[in-house]
Scaffold this motif. Structure first.
Motif, PDB file in Angstrom:
ATOM      1  N   PHE A  47      62.005  25.872  21.286  1.00  0.00           N
ATOM      2  CA  PHE A  47      62.025  24.602  21.881  1.00  0.00           C
ATOM      3  C   PHE A  47      61.249  24.726  23.138  1.00  0.00           C
ATOM      4  O   PHE A  47      60.844  24.019  23.759  1.00  0.00           O
ATOM      5  CB  PHE A  47      63.681  24.129  22.104  1.00  0.00           C
ATOM      6  N   GLU A  48      61.644  25.650  23.986  1.00  0.00           N
ATOM      7  CA  GLU A  48      60.895  26.100  25.194  1.00  0.00           C
ATOM      8  C   GLU A  48      59.216  25.987  25.193  1.00  0.00           C
ATOM      9  O   GLU A  48      58.704  25.772  26.133  1.00  0.00           O
ATOM     10  CB  GLU A  48      61.392  27.379  25.848  1.00  0.00           C
ATOM     11  N   GLN A  49      58.894  26.537  24.048  1.00  0.00           N
ATOM     12  CA  GLN A  49      57.274  26.406  23.962  1.00  0.00           C
ATOM     13  C   GLN A  49      56.615  25.244  23.625  1.00  0.00           C
ATOM     14  O   GLN A  49      55.480  24.967  23.371  1.00  0.00           O
ATOM     15  CB  GLN A  49      56.979  27.747  22.835  1.00  0.00           C
ATOM     16  N   LEU A  50      57.713  23.954  23.333  1.00  0.00           N
ATOM     17  CA  LEU A  50      57.110  22.895  22.794  1.00  0.00           C
ATOM     18  C   LEU A  50      56.263  22.267  23.606  1.00  0.00           C
ATOM     19  O   LEU A  50      56.585  22.362  24.993  1.00  0.00           O
ATOM     20  CB  LEU A  50      58.173  21.909  22.092  1.00  0.00           C
ATOM     21  N   PHE A  68      63.014  15.352  13.834  1.00  0.00           N
ATOM     22  CA  PHE A  68      62.936  16.389  14.546  1.00  0.00           C
ATOM     23  C   PHE A  68      64.281  16.993  14.675  1.00  0.00           C
ATOM     24  O   PHE A  68      65.311  16.690  15.100  1.00  0.00           O
ATOM     25  CB  PHE A  68      62.758  16.117  15.964  1.00  0.00           C
ATOM     26  N   GLY A  69      64.718  18.457  13.964  1.00  0.00           N
ATOM     27  CA  GLY A  69      65.538  19.396  13.877  1.00  0.00           C
ATOM     28  C   GLY A  69      65.372  20.277  15.221  1.00  0.00           C
ATOM     29  O   GLY A  69      64.540  21.177  15.004  1.00  0.00           O
ATOM     30  N   SER A  70      66.219  19.860  16.066  1.00  0.00           N
ATOM     31  CA  SER A  70      65.863  20.555  17.570  1.00  0.00           C
ATOM     32  C   SER A  70      66.505  22.031  17.578  1.00  0.00           C
ATOM     33  O   SER A  70      66.895  22.505  18.754  1.00  0.00           O
ATOM     34  CB  SER A  70      66.411  19.694  18.708  1.00  0.00           C
ATOM     35  N   GLY A  71      67.202  22.607  16.514  1.00  0.00           N
ATOM     36  CA  GLY A  71      67.779  24.075  16.557  1.00  0.00           C
ATOM     37  C   GLY A  71      69.535  23.676  16.178  1.00  0.00           C
ATOM     38  O   GLY A  71      69.925  22.816  15.833  1.00  0.00           O
ATOM     39  N   ARG A  72      70.267  24.618  16.874  1.00  0.00           N
ATOM     40  CA  ARG A  72      71.461  24.645  16.745  1.00  0.00           C
ATOM     41  C   ARG A  72      72.425  23.384  17.252  1.00  0.00           C
ATOM     42  O   ARG A  72      73.540  23.098  16.984  1.00  0.00           O
ATOM     43  CB  ARG A  72      72.207  25.797  17.038  1.00  0.00           C
ATOM     44  N   ARG A  73      71.729  22.953  18.624  1.00  0.00           N
ATOM     45  CA  ARG A  73      72.232  21.919  19.117  1.00  0.00           C
ATOM     46  C   ARG A  73      71.186  20.823  19.357  1.00  0.00           C
ATOM     47  O   ARG A  73      69.730  20.950  19.257  1.00  0.00           O
ATOM     48  CB  ARG A  73      72.575  22.203  20.364  1.00  0.00           C
ATOM     49  N   ILE A  74      71.529  19.719  19.704  1.00  0.00           N
ATOM     50  CA  ILE A  74      70.652  18.350  20.047  1.00  0.00           C
ATOM     51  C   ILE A  74      69.774  18.715  21.361  1.00  0.00           C
ATOM     52  O   ILE A  74      70.696  18.677  22.216  1.00  0.00           O
ATOM     53  CB  ILE A  74      71.235  17.269  19.983  1.00  0.00           C
ATOM     54  N   ARG A  75      68.680  18.692  21.186  1.00  0.00           N
ATOM     55  CA  ARG A  75      67.727  18.783  22.545  1.00  0.00           C
ATOM     56  C   ARG A  75      66.609  17.665  22.459  1.00  0.00           C
ATOM     57  O   ARG A  75      65.798  17.879  21.220  1.00  0.00           O
ATOM     58  CB  ARG A  75      67.234  20.166  22.967  1.00  0.00           C
ATOM     59  N   PHE A  76      66.375  17.046  23.352  1.00  0.00           N
ATOM     60  CA  PHE A  76      65.166  16.005  23.148  1.00  0.00           C
ATOM     61  C   PHE A  76      63.915  16.419  23.613  1.00  0.00           C
ATOM     62  O   PHE A  76      64.070  16.960  24.785  1.00  0.00           O
ATOM     63  CB  PHE A  76      65.953  14.632  23.799  1.00  0.00           C
ATOM     64  N   PRO A  77      62.921  16.196  22.812  1.00  0.00           N
ATOM     65  CA  PRO A  77      61.517  16.215  23.448  1.00  0.00           C
ATOM     66  C   PRO A  77      61.266  15.330  24.522  1.00  0.00           C
ATOM     67  O   PRO A  77      61.944  14.206  25.029  1.00  0.00           O
ATOM     68  CB  PRO A  77      60.782  16.072  22.481  1.00  0.00           C
ATOM     69  N   GLN A  78      60.406  15.679  25.556  1.00  0.00           N
ATOM     70  CA  GLN A  78      59.984  14.660  26.627  1.00  0.00           C
ATOM     71  C   GLN A  78      59.572  13.541  26.303  1.00  0.00           C
ATOM     72  O   GLN A  78      58.800  13.414  25.168  1.00  0.00           O
ATOM     73  CB  GLN A  78      59.063  15.240  27.624  1.00  0.00           C
ATOM     74  N   THR A  97      69.282  20.852  13.783  1.00  0.00           N
ATOM     75  CA  THR A  97      68.670  21.185  12.327  1.00  0.00           C
ATOM     76  C   THR A  97      69.492  21.096  11.081  1.00  0.00           C
ATOM     77  O   THR A  97      68.814  20.397  10.184  1.00  0.00           O
ATOM     78  CB  THR A  97      68.091  22.549  12.507  1.00  0.00           C
ATOM     79  N   PRO A  98      70.735  21.222  10.973  1.00  0.00           N
ATOM     80  CA  PRO A  98      71.343  21.099   9.884  1.00  0.00           C
ATOM     81  C   PRO A  98      71.442  19.805   9.412  1.00  0.00           C
ATOM     82  O   PRO A  98      71.177  19.329   8.413  1.00  0.00           O
ATOM     83  CB  PRO A  98      72.771  21.420   9.945  1.00  0.00           C
ATOM     84  N   ALA A  99      71.632  18.727  10.623  1.00  0.00           N
ATOM     85  CA  ALA A  99      71.713  17.437  10.058  1.00  0.00           C
ATOM     86  C   ALA A  99      70.360  16.884   9.814  1.00  0.00           C
ATOM     87  O   ALA A  99      70.238  16.020   9.082  1.00  0.00           O
ATOM     88  CB  ALA A  99      72.379  16.433  11.365  1.00  0.00           C
ATOM     89  N   VAL A 114      58.247  10.680   4.798  1.00  0.00           N
ATOM     90  CA  VAL A 114      59.012  11.050   5.651  1.00  0.00           C
ATOM     91  C   VAL A 114      58.763  12.800   5.857  1.00  0.00           C
ATOM     92  O   VAL A 114      58.197  13.296   4.936  1.00  0.00           O
ATOM     93  CB  VAL A 114      60.395  10.966   5.482  1.00  0.00           C
ATOM     94  N   ALA A 115      58.817  13.309   7.039  1.00  0.00           N
ATOM     95  CA  ALA A 115      58.499  14.632   7.529  1.00  0.00           C
ATOM     96  C   ALA A 115      59.717  15.036   8.296  1.00  0.00           C
ATOM     97  O   ALA A 115      60.132  14.241   9.037  1.00  0.00           O
ATOM     98  CB  ALA A 115      57.165  14.733   7.980  1.00  0.00           C
ATOM     99  N   VAL A 116      60.013  16.407   8.322  1.00  0.00           N
ATOM    100  CA  VAL A 116      61.073  16.788   9.088  1.00  0.00           C
ATOM    101  C   VAL A 116      60.177  18.227   9.815  1.00  0.00           C
ATOM    102  O   VAL A 116      59.799  19.180   9.330  1.00  0.00           O
ATOM    103  CB  VAL A 116      62.218  17.418   8.245  1.00  0.00           C
ATOM    104  N   ALA A 117      60.393  18.067  11.011  1.00  0.00           N
ATOM    105  CA  ALA A 117      59.971  19.212  12.249  1.00  0.00           C
ATOM    106  C   ALA A 117      61.403  19.904  12.360  1.00  0.00           C
ATOM    107  O   ALA A 117      61.921  19.319  13.198  1.00  0.00           O
ATOM    108  CB  ALA A 117      59.438  18.606  13.211  1.00  0.00           C
ATOM    109  N   LEU A 118      61.246  21.304  11.997  1.00  0.00           N
ATOM    110  CA  LEU A 118      62.284  22.073  12.352  1.00  0.00           C
ATOM    111  C   LEU A 118      62.277  23.445  13.183  1.00  0.00           C
ATOM    112  O   LEU A 118      61.386  24.146  12.881  1.00  0.00           O
ATOM    113  CB  LEU A 118      62.952  22.590  10.821  1.00  0.00           C
ATOM    114  N   LEU A 119      63.136  23.400  14.081  1.00  0.00           N
ATOM    115  CA  LEU A 119      63.309  24.500  14.818  1.00  0.00           C
ATOM    116  C   LEU A 119      64.480  25.551  14.257  1.00  0.00           C
ATOM    117  O   LEU A 119      65.661  24.982  14.164  1.00  0.00           O
ATOM    118  CB  LEU A 119      63.526  24.422  16.291  1.00  0.00           C
ATOM    119  N   LEU A 120      64.199  26.546  13.789  1.00  0.00           N
ATOM    120  CA  LEU A 120      65.162  27.527  13.107  1.00  0.00           C
ATOM    121  C   LEU A 120      65.669  28.649  14.032  1.00  0.00           C
ATOM    122  O   LEU A 120      65.308  29.802  13.887  1.00  0.00           O
ATOM    123  CB  LEU A 120      64.414  28.006  11.866  1.00  0.00           C
TER     124      LEU A 120
END
Length: 124
Positions: A47-50, A68-78, A97-99, A114-120
Motif C-alpha cells: 500500500f505504501e508503494q502505491l 480495490f482490495g486494500s489488504g487486511r484493513r480498508i485504506r483509501f487511495p488518494q 481484501t477478503p470483501a 469487472v477487475a479486482v486489484a488485490l493487496l495480499l
C-alpha cells in the motif's frame, strides 16, 4: 420449472487467506489484478508503494468497475490517483481484501466486466 446452477466462464477466486488468493488450484502470493475475462497482472508491492501509475494502469482495462482490495484493513487511495478511472467512467470501490474477493466473484459470475486489484497482506 427446471432449476440448475448458473454457469459462468468468468475467472473467479476459489479461496483466499492471509497473503494469498487462489484461482482454481493455483495459489497466488503476490499482489495481483484479476479480470473477469482472464486478465492476470502482477501489481504494486505494498500500500505504501502505491502511486498514480498503478491506478492509471487499471484505467487501461476494459472493465466497468474496479474493486480495490486494500489488504487486511480498508485504506483509501488518494483521490487524485483515481482521476484516470473517472475519466474513462470506470467505477472504483475500496474494501478490505477478503470483501473484495467475495464482491468480485459475485460481479464476475453475473457476467459483469469487472477487475479486482488485490493487496495480499500476510499476517503481521
Amino acid at each position: 420449472m427446471k432449476l440448475q446452477p448458473d454457469q459462468s466462464d468468468a475467472q473467479t477466486i476459489s479461496a483466499y487467506g492471509p497473503g494469498w488468493v487462489a484461482v482454481g488450484a493455483e495459489k497466488i502470493t503476490h499482489n495481483v489484478v484479476l479480470g473477469s475475462h482472464g486478465e492476470r497482472i502482477e501489481w504494486a508491492g505494498s500500500f505504501e508503494q502505491l502511486g498514480p501509475e498503478h491506478f492509471a494502469a487499471l484505467a487501461q482495462l476494459k472493465v466497468e468497475v474496479v474493486i480495490f482490495g486494500s489488504g487486511r484493513r480498508i485504506r483509501f487511495p488518494q483521490p487524485a490517483w483515481l482521476a484516470p478511472l473517472a475519466a474513462r467512467r470506470i467505477g472504483v470501490e475500496t474494501m478490505d481484501t477478503p470483501a473484495a474477493c467475495r464482491t468480485y466473484n459475485i460481479l464476475a459470475q453475473e457476467g459483469r466486466d469487472v477487475a479486482v486489484a488485490l493487496l495480499l497482506d500476510a499476517e503481521p
